[in-house]
Design an enzyme around this catalytic site. Structure first.
Site, PDB file in Angstrom:
ATOM      1  N   TYR A 142       0.826  -1.207   0.000  1.00 45.66           N
ATOM      2  CA  TYR A 142       0.000   0.000   0.000  1.00 45.66           C
ATOM      3  C   TYR A 142       0.862   1.260   0.000  1.00 45.66           C
ATOM      4  O   TYR A 142       0.458   2.285  -0.531  1.00 45.66           O
ATOM      5  CB  TYR A 142      -0.921   0.021   1.226  1.00 45.66           C
ATOM      6  CG  TYR A 142      -2.200  -0.757   1.069  1.00 45.66           C
ATOM      7  CD1 TYR A 142      -2.181  -2.123   0.843  1.00 45.66           C
ATOM      8  CD2 TYR A 142      -3.436  -0.121   1.139  1.00 45.66           C
ATOM      9  CE1 TYR A 142      -3.359  -2.836   0.704  1.00 45.66           C
ATOM     10  CE2 TYR A 142      -4.622  -0.832   1.002  1.00 45.66           C
ATOM     11  CZ  TYR A 142      -4.571  -2.179   0.791  1.00 45.66           C
ATOM     12  OH  TYR A 142      -5.746  -2.877   0.658  1.00 45.66           O
ATOM     13  N   LYS A 187       3.726 -15.509   3.150  1.00 43.02           N
ATOM     14  CA  LYS A 187       3.969 -16.259   1.915  1.00 43.02           C
ATOM     15  C   LYS A 187       5.489 -16.454   1.844  1.00 43.02           C
ATOM     16  O   LYS A 187       6.160 -16.057   0.885  1.00 43.02           O
ATOM     17  CB  LYS A 187       3.407 -15.467   0.717  1.00 43.02           C
ATOM     18  CG  LYS A 187       3.449 -16.174  -0.611  1.00 43.02           C
ATOM     19  CD  LYS A 187       2.443 -17.307  -0.737  1.00 43.02           C
ATOM     20  CE  LYS A 187       2.686 -18.077  -2.028  1.00 43.02           C
ATOM     21  NZ  LYS A 187       1.926 -19.339  -2.095  1.00 43.02           N
TER      22      LYS A 187
HETATM   23  C1  IPM Z   1     -10.388  -1.691   3.763  1.00 45.14           C
HETATM   24  C2  IPM Z   1     -10.665  -1.119   2.408  1.00 45.14           C
HETATM   25  C3  IPM Z   1      -9.542  -0.150   2.030  1.00 45.14           C
HETATM   26  C4  IPM Z   1      -8.239  -0.926   2.005  1.00 45.14           C
HETATM   27  C5  IPM Z   1      -9.758   0.600   0.709  1.00 45.14           C
HETATM   28  C6  IPM Z   1     -11.062   1.362   0.701  1.00 45.14           C
HETATM   29  C7  IPM Z   1      -8.608   1.497   0.381  1.00 45.14           C
HETATM   30  O1  IPM Z   1     -10.808  -2.133   1.466  1.00 45.14           O
HETATM   31  O2  IPM Z   1     -10.327  -0.908   4.743  1.00 45.14           O
HETATM   32  O3  IPM Z   1     -10.257  -2.915   3.873  1.00 45.14           O
HETATM   33  O4  IPM Z   1      -7.889  -1.535   0.995  1.00 45.14           O
HETATM   34  O5  IPM Z   1      -7.559  -0.932   3.033  1.00 45.14           O
END
Ligand code: IPM
Ligand code: MG
Length: 353
Positions: A142, A187
Site C-alpha cells: 500500500y 507467503k
Molecule cells: C479496507 C478497504 C480499504 C483498504 C480501501 C477502501 C482502500 O478495502 O479498509 O479494507 O484496501 O484498506
C-alpha cells in the site's frame, strides 16, 4: 468521561451510517453521564469535491487533536473506472492511516447465532466461529515505492524489522486476552518480505511462551478460513493479505454490514466498519448501520468504558433477535426496517435500558 470525537462520514452510505453512530454515542453519553463533543470533518470524494484533497490538512488537524475518530466509508464509482484520475477518495483513507501512524488494524470476525443461515457456508462450519484478524496497516504494498507507466508498473512490498515487531507484539497482546492461539500468515515460500516476517515472528514467539504460535501460508489460510474457521483465534498478517482475508472473513458472519474495526498506533485511534461506501445504496436508507454501531462499541472499549460497550452490544443482539434488521439480513416476510429505523430502535432501547 470527556471525549472529543472527530466524525468523518465520507461518501456513499457513509453519511447515513455515520449519523446513526453519532446518535448511539450520544445516547450512551447521556445515559452514563459522559460529555462528548463531536467535530465533523471532510474526507474522501466529498473532500475532493469541496477542496480538491481527499484528506485535507484541516481534517488531519481535527483528527490529530481528537481523542478518537469515528470513520464511515470513502469511495465513489466516478473514480473507480478512471485509471487516469490524479487523486482518489481511497487516498484519503490511506493518508489518514499513515499520518496518524495507525499500524494495527483489529478486525474481529464473529458469528451471530440468529444469522448463521445467512452465511454462504454450512451452519456447522460457521456456528461458533470467533477470531480476530490483526492487519498491519501502514506498510507493505500500500505504501511501498511504486511506479505507474504506460506499459510497465510495479508496487513494492517492503517491511522493516521494527514494523513487523510492533504489529506482532500487538497481536500477542490480543491473543493473551483471548484463547492464546496466534497464527502468523505469510507467503514465506515465495516472498522475501514474508521471510522477514517469519524470522522476526520466530524470535518474538519466544517472548510469549504462553501463546501457541503457528505459521500458515496465505493461500492455505484463505482455504482454511472457509473450511474450518473455528481453527483460528488471532491471525496476524501484512497489509494486503489482511485486506483480502478480512473480506473473506465477512462471509462467515453473513453480511459485510456487521463487521467493525479499530485502528490503533501512534496517534488518535480510528473506529470504522470494514465495508466500503456502497455507492449504489446511497440515500436509499437500506445500508446496515450495525458495523458502524459495533465500531462505536469498540471505541467505548478502547476507553475502558466496558459497561457502556456491553450495553451497545446487547442492544445490537436484541435488534437482531427481534428482527429489527435491514433488508439484506431480514428473514423472508419479516418487517421492513431501514438504516434510520434500525438506528432509532437501538437508540431508544439504549435510553430505556
Ligand atoms: C479496507 C478497504 C480499504 C483498504 C480501501 C477502501 C482502500 O478495502 O479498509 O479494507 O484496501 O484498506
Ligand atoms: Mg478491504
Amino acid at each position: 468521561m470527556k471525549l472529543h470525537i472527530a466524525v468523518l462520514a465520507g461518501d456513499g452510505i457513509g453519511p447515513e451510517i455515520s449519523a446513526v453512530g453519532v446518535d448511539v454515542l450520544r445516547a450512551v453519553a447521556e445515559k452514563f453521564g459522559h460529555e462528548i463533543e463531536f467535530s465533523e470533518a471532510l474526507c474522501g470524494a466529498a473532500a475532493i469535491e469541496a477542496v480538491g484533497d481527499p484528506f485535507p490538512e484541516e481534517t488531519f488537524a481535527i483528527c490529530k487533536t481528537a481523542d478518537a475518530v469515528l470513520f464511515s466509508a470513502v469511495g465513489d464509482p466516478k473514480f473507480d473506472n478512471d485509471p487516469t484520475a490524479k487523486v482518489r477518495p481511497e487516498q484519503g483513507l490511506l493518508a489518514m492511516r499513515k499520518k496518524l501512524g495507525l499500524y494495527a488494524n483489529i478486525r474481529p470476525v464473529q458469528t451471530f447465532p440468529c444469522l448463521v443461515h445467512k452465511s454462504p457456508l454450512k451452519d456447522e462450519i460457521v456456528r461458533g466461529a470467533d477470531f480476530v484478524c490483526i492487519r498491519e496497516l501502514t506498510g507493505g504494498m500500500y505504501f511501498g515505492a511504486k511506479q505507474e507507466g504506460e506499459d510497465y508498473a510495479y508496487d513494492t512490498n517492503a517491511y522493516t524489522r521494527a514494523e513487523v515487531e510492533r504489529i506482532l507484539h500487538a497481536a500477542y497482546a490480543c491473543a493473551r486476552r483471548r484463547r492464546k492461539h496466534l497464527t502468523v500468515v505469510d507467503k514465506a515460500n515465495v516472498l522475501a518480505s514474508s521471510r522477514l516476517w517469519r524470522k522476526v515472528a520466530q524470535e518474538v514467539e519466544k517472548v510469549y511462551p504462553d501463546v501457541t504460535t503457528d505459521y500458515m501460508y496465505v493461500d492455505n489460510a484463505a482455504m482454511r478460513m472457509i473450511q474450518d474457521p473455528k481453527f483460528f483465534d488471532v491471525i496476524v498478517t501484512e497489509n494486503t493479505f489482511g485486506d483480502i482475508l478480512t473480506d473473506e472473513g465477512s462471509c462467515i458472519t453473513g453480511s459485510m454490514g456487521l463487521l467493525p474495526s479499530a485502528s490503533t498506533g501512534e496517534s488518535t485511534p480510528v473506529f470504522e466498519p470494514i465495508h466500503g461506501s456502497w455507492p449504489q445504496a446511497k440515500g436509499l436508507n437500506i445500508a446496515n448501520p450495525l458495523a458502524q454501531i459495533l465500531s462505536v462499541a469498540m471505541l467505548l472499549e478502547h476507553f475502558d468504558l466496558a459497561e457502556e460497550a456491553a450495553l451497545v452490544r446487547r442492544t445490537v443482539d436484541a435488534s437482531l433477535d427481534e428482527n429489527v434488521r435491514t433488508p439484506e439480513i431480514q428473514v423472508e416476510g419479516g418487517p421492513h426496517y431501514g438504516t434510520k429505523e434500525v438506528g432509532a430502535w437501538i437508540v431508544d432501547r439504549i435510553r430505556q435500558a
